[in-house]
Design a protein around this motif. Sequence first.
Motif, PDB file in Angstrom:
ATOM      1  N   ALA A 196       6.989 -18.966 -84.015  1.00 43.38           N
ATOM      2  CA  ALA A 196       6.020 -18.045 -84.353  1.00 43.38           C
ATOM      3  C   ALA A 196       6.532 -16.659 -83.929  1.00 43.38           C
ATOM      4  CB  ALA A 196       4.591 -18.314 -83.811  1.00 43.38           C
ATOM      5  N   LEU A 197       5.836 -15.887 -84.847  1.00 46.34           N
ATOM      6  CA  LEU A 197       6.237 -14.323 -84.363  1.00 46.34           C
ATOM      7  C   LEU A 197       4.909 -13.314 -84.932  1.00 46.34           C
ATOM      8  CD1 LEU A 197       9.529 -12.528 -85.632  1.00 46.34           C
ATOM      9  CD2 LEU A 197       7.659 -11.476 -85.785  1.00 46.34           C
ATOM     10  N   LEU A 198       4.521 -12.572 -84.074  1.00 51.77           N
ATOM     11  CA  LEU A 198       3.496 -11.446 -84.224  1.00 51.77           C
ATOM     12  C   LEU A 198       4.202 -10.180 -84.915  1.00 51.77           C
ATOM     13  CD1 LEU A 198       1.217 -11.726 -81.036  1.00 51.77           C
ATOM     14  CD2 LEU A 198       1.263 -12.788 -83.279  1.00 51.77           C
ATOM     15  N   SER A 199       3.891  -9.921 -85.888  1.00 57.46           N
ATOM     16  CA  SER A 199       4.324  -8.509 -86.668  1.00 57.46           C
ATOM     17  C   SER A 199       2.975  -7.667 -86.873  1.00 57.46           C
ATOM     18  CB  SER A 199       5.171  -8.669 -88.057  1.00 57.46           C
ATOM     19  OG  SER A 199       5.473  -7.537 -88.507  1.00 57.46           O
ATOM     20  N   LEU A 200       2.682  -6.783 -86.076  1.00 60.54           N
ATOM     21  CA  LEU A 200       1.589  -6.016 -86.066  1.00 60.54           C
ATOM     22  C   LEU A 200       2.045  -4.528 -86.148  1.00 60.54           C
ATOM     23  CD1 LEU A 200       0.456  -5.258 -82.370  1.00 60.54           C
ATOM     24  CD2 LEU A 200       2.133  -7.176 -82.883  1.00 60.54           C
ATOM     25  N   THR A 201       0.806  -3.798 -86.642  1.00 60.53           N
ATOM     26  CA  THR A 201       1.050  -2.237 -86.361  1.00 60.53           C
ATOM     27  C   THR A 201      -0.076  -1.754 -85.609  1.00 60.53           C
ATOM     28  OG1 THR A 201      -0.726  -2.296 -88.572  1.00 60.53           O
ATOM     29  CG2 THR A 201       1.705  -2.296 -89.198  1.00 60.53           C
ATOM     30  N   THR A 202       0.062  -0.619 -85.144  1.00 64.50           N
ATOM     31  CA  THR A 202      -0.867  -0.012 -84.159  1.00 64.50           C
ATOM     32  C   THR A 202      -1.445   1.482 -84.830  1.00 64.50           C
ATOM     33  OG1 THR A 202       0.462   1.239 -82.971  1.00 64.50           O
ATOM     34  CG2 THR A 202       0.482  -1.033 -82.356  1.00 64.50           C
ATOM     35  N   GLY A 203      -2.709   1.975 -84.318  1.00 64.91           N
ATOM     36  CA  GLY A 203      -3.033   2.937 -84.522  1.00 64.91           C
ATOM     37  C   GLY A 203      -2.276   4.215 -83.700  1.00 64.91           C
ATOM     38  N   GLY A 204      -2.163   3.756 -82.374  1.00 60.48           N
ATOM     39  CA  GLY A 204      -1.622   4.790 -81.483  1.00 60.48           C
ATOM     40  C   GLY A 204      -0.295   4.803 -81.498  1.00 60.48           C
ATOM     41  N   THR A 205       0.537   5.714 -80.962  1.00 62.84           N
ATOM     42  CA  THR A 205       1.749   5.703 -80.761  1.00 62.84           C
ATOM     43  C   THR A 205       2.460   4.762 -79.554  1.00 62.84           C
ATOM     44  OG1 THR A 205       1.514   7.779 -79.339  1.00 62.84           O
ATOM     45  CG2 THR A 205       1.649   8.022 -81.599  1.00 62.84           C
ATOM     46  N   ALA A 206       3.748   4.740 -79.504  1.00 60.39           N
ATOM     47  CA  ALA A 206       4.323   3.920 -78.606  1.00 60.39           C
ATOM     48  C   ALA A 206       4.122   4.327 -77.218  1.00 60.39           C
ATOM     49  CB  ALA A 206       5.763   3.777 -78.846  1.00 60.39           C
ATOM     50  N   ASP A 207       3.824   5.558 -77.107  1.00 59.68           N
ATOM     51  CA  ASP A 207       3.841   5.862 -75.545  1.00 59.68           C
ATOM     52  C   ASP A 207       2.280   5.684 -75.227  1.00 59.68           C
ATOM     53  OD1 ASP A 207       3.316   8.356 -77.688  1.00 59.68           O
ATOM     54  OD2 ASP A 207       2.380   9.203 -75.711  1.00 59.68           O
ATOM     55  N   MET A 208       1.318   5.615 -75.860  1.00 57.84           N
ATOM     56  CA  MET A 208       0.040   5.295 -75.678  1.00 57.84           C
ATOM     57  C   MET A 208       0.091   3.799 -75.263  1.00 57.84           C
ATOM     58  SD  MET A 208      -1.909   6.907 -78.666  1.00 57.84           S
ATOM     59  CE  MET A 208      -3.560   6.584 -78.115  1.00 57.84           C
ATOM     60  N   TYR A 209       1.005   2.621 -75.650  1.00 60.54           N
ATOM     61  CA  TYR A 209       0.951   1.579 -75.300  1.00 60.54           C
ATOM     62  C   TYR A 209       1.937   0.950 -74.232  1.00 60.54           C
ATOM     63  CZ  TYR A 209      -2.142   0.664 -79.217  1.00 60.54           C
ATOM     64  OH  TYR A 209      -3.130   0.519 -80.042  1.00 60.54           O
ATOM     65  N   ALA A 210       2.445   2.285 -73.570  1.00 60.38           N
ATOM     66  CA  ALA A 210       3.401   1.980 -72.457  1.00 60.38           C
ATOM     67  C   ALA A 210       2.537   1.753 -71.231  1.00 60.38           C
ATOM     68  CB  ALA A 210       4.339   3.333 -72.017  1.00 60.38           C
ATOM     69  N   LYS A 211       3.256   1.237 -70.215  1.00 59.50           N
ATOM     70  CA  LYS A 211       2.447   0.611 -68.729  1.00 59.50           C
ATOM     71  C   LYS A 211       1.819   1.824 -68.372  1.00 59.50           C
ATOM     72  CE  LYS A 211       3.449  -1.903 -64.739  1.00 59.50           C
ATOM     73  NZ  LYS A 211       4.500  -2.642 -64.004  1.00 59.50           N
ATOM     74  N   SER A 212       2.186   3.222 -68.407  1.00 61.95           N
ATOM     75  CA  SER A 212       1.446   4.572 -67.878  1.00 61.95           C
ATOM     76  C   SER A 212       0.806   4.967 -68.998  1.00 61.95           C
ATOM     77  CB  SER A 212       2.335   5.130 -67.114  1.00 61.95           C
ATOM     78  OG  SER A 212       3.489   5.838 -68.087  1.00 61.95           O
ATOM     79  N   GLY A 213       0.569   4.405 -70.223  1.00 64.89           N
ATOM     80  CA  GLY A 213      -0.122   5.143 -71.371  1.00 64.89           C
ATOM     81  C   GLY A 213      -1.654   5.075 -71.356  1.00 64.89           C
ATOM     82  N   ALA A 214      -2.159   5.779 -72.239  1.00 62.80           N
ATOM     83  CA  ALA A 214      -3.502   5.968 -72.226  1.00 62.80           C
ATOM     84  C   ALA A 214      -4.181   4.432 -72.363  1.00 62.80           C
ATOM     85  CB  ALA A 214      -4.167   7.085 -73.348  1.00 62.80           C
ATOM     86  N   ILE A 215      -3.622   3.499 -73.177  1.00 66.51           N
ATOM     87  CA  ILE A 215      -4.099   2.530 -73.712  1.00 66.51           C
ATOM     88  C   ILE A 215      -3.724   1.187 -72.719  1.00 66.51           C
ATOM     89  CG2 ILE A 215      -4.523   0.718 -75.397  1.00 66.51           C
ATOM     90  CD1 ILE A 215      -4.113   2.973 -77.540  1.00 66.51           C
ATOM     91  N   GLY A 216      -2.264   1.373 -72.184  1.00 64.84           N
ATOM     92  CA  GLY A 216      -2.008   0.345 -71.358  1.00 64.84           C
ATOM     93  C   GLY A 216      -0.701  -0.377 -72.134  1.00 64.84           C
ATOM     94  N   ASP A 217      -0.118  -1.171 -71.142  1.00 69.01           N
ATOM     95  CA  ASP A 217       0.990  -2.097 -71.543  1.00 69.01           C
ATOM     96  C   ASP A 217       0.541  -2.996 -72.597  1.00 69.01           C
ATOM     97  OD1 ASP A 217       3.256  -3.741 -71.793  1.00 69.01           O
ATOM     98  OD2 ASP A 217       3.903  -3.359 -69.697  1.00 69.01           O
ATOM     99  N   ILE A 218       1.290  -2.837 -73.945  1.00 71.76           N
ATOM    100  CA  ILE A 218       0.902  -3.601 -75.133  1.00 71.76           C
ATOM    101  C   ILE A 218       0.942  -5.026 -74.711  1.00 71.76           C
ATOM    102  CG2 ILE A 218       3.132  -3.701 -76.250  1.00 71.76           C
ATOM    103  CD1 ILE A 218       1.271  -3.210 -78.723  1.00 71.76           C
ATOM    104  N   ARG A 219       1.948  -5.614 -73.660  1.00 74.07           N
ATOM    105  CA  ARG A 219       2.092  -6.760 -73.308  1.00 74.07           C
ATOM    106  C   ARG A 219       0.859  -7.448 -72.677  1.00 74.07           C
ATOM    107  NH1 ARG A 219       6.880  -6.892 -69.075  1.00 74.07           N
ATOM    108  NH2 ARG A 219       5.246  -5.286 -68.192  1.00 74.07           N
ATOM    109  N   TYR A 220      -0.224  -6.698 -72.224  1.00 73.43           N
ATOM    110  CA  TYR A 220      -1.140  -7.186 -71.673  1.00 73.43           C
ATOM    111  C   TYR A 220      -2.269  -7.731 -72.678  1.00 73.43           C
ATOM    112  CZ  TYR A 220      -0.211  -4.424 -67.509  1.00 73.43           C
ATOM    113  OH  TYR A 220       0.606  -3.872 -66.393  1.00 73.43           O
ATOM    114  N   PHE A 221      -2.090  -7.215 -73.876  1.00 75.85           N
ATOM    115  CA  PHE A 221      -2.897  -7.322 -75.123  1.00 75.85           C
ATOM    116  C   PHE A 221      -2.362  -8.551 -76.007  1.00 75.85           C
ATOM    117  CE2 PHE A 221      -3.206  -2.609 -74.529  1.00 75.85           C
ATOM    118  CZ  PHE A 221      -4.184  -2.686 -73.701  1.00 75.85           C
ATOM    119  N   LEU A 222      -1.012  -8.815 -76.073  1.00 76.56           N
ATOM    120  CA  LEU A 222      -0.510  -9.742 -76.896  1.00 76.56           C
ATOM    121  C   LEU A 222      -0.400 -10.913 -76.176  1.00 76.56           C
ATOM    122  CD1 LEU A 222       2.540  -7.761 -78.552  1.00 76.56           C
ATOM    123  CD2 LEU A 222       0.145  -7.951 -79.285  1.00 76.56           C
ATOM    124  N   TRP A 223      -0.621 -10.771 -74.848  1.00 76.87           N
ATOM    125  CA  TRP A 223      -0.545 -12.052 -73.963  1.00 76.87           C
ATOM    126  C   TRP A 223      -1.382 -13.223 -74.110  1.00 76.87           C
ATOM    127  CZ3 TRP A 223      -3.364 -14.234 -69.924  1.00 76.87           C
ATOM    128  CH2 TRP A 223      -2.719 -15.175 -69.194  1.00 76.87           C
TER     129      TRP A 223
END
Length: 231
Positions: free
Chosen positions: A143-170
């Motif tokens: 299985a594989l998740l292929s997704l699009t985001t509204g925010g930029t990559a830096d926003m989903y980094a560990k220190s980004g405004a939204i946080g590490d995207i791994r937290y949301f996909l886990w």
Amino acid sequence: MAGKKVLIVYAHQEPRSFSGALKTAAERELSRQGCVVTVSDLYAMDFEPRATRQDIVGDLSTPEYFSYGVEVYEAYKKGSLSSDILAEQRKVREADLVIFQFPLYWVSVPAILKGWMDRVLCQGFAFDFPDFYDSGFLKNKRALLSLTTGGTADMYAKSGAIGDIRYFLWPIQHGVLHFCGFEVLAPQISFAPATASEEERKVMAAAWAQRLKTIWKEEPVDCSPEGCFGQ
């Protein structure tokens, strides 16, 4: 890989969206390889996301108190689930690879896709107790998740405004897919296509198609808590 079967569970309202373009790119590349590709276009199907009494055909096992999980489990064993659930389970059962194509909504999947997971991946079909995670019934499938985001990559980094995207996909990768036994491949994340240039979107779509050329050689990721958060 000629003869391989792929199911794309696609959750976007607009066929001309970038999610739609990625779905089409996957169909084209995998078909070129000789794979048999099936698409569940949830919005076009008007797929019912709500888990209700209507999912059980016939009498309930305990009519005095309705427990959805209990009733669906019993209905699965008796072959008395609703026809739309059975149709989707048949597609999953036949697939070697399931790709989920969707836009990230509130750091999760759209409601229609969550409803697909709620209704289709039921006890008895996708797992049982103690048959889950590595012994889940969908083991040996990928299985594989292929997704699009509204925010930029830096926003989903560990220190980004939204946080590490791994937290949301886990929760999806480990709590749903791995729980059911799937071997989970690394997610394909297309960051902020809505604000990207046409050329940037072409590059993202081409990268997805290029990855799919060797998708059958990829190793699953460790989507356990240790694998995701131990780095």
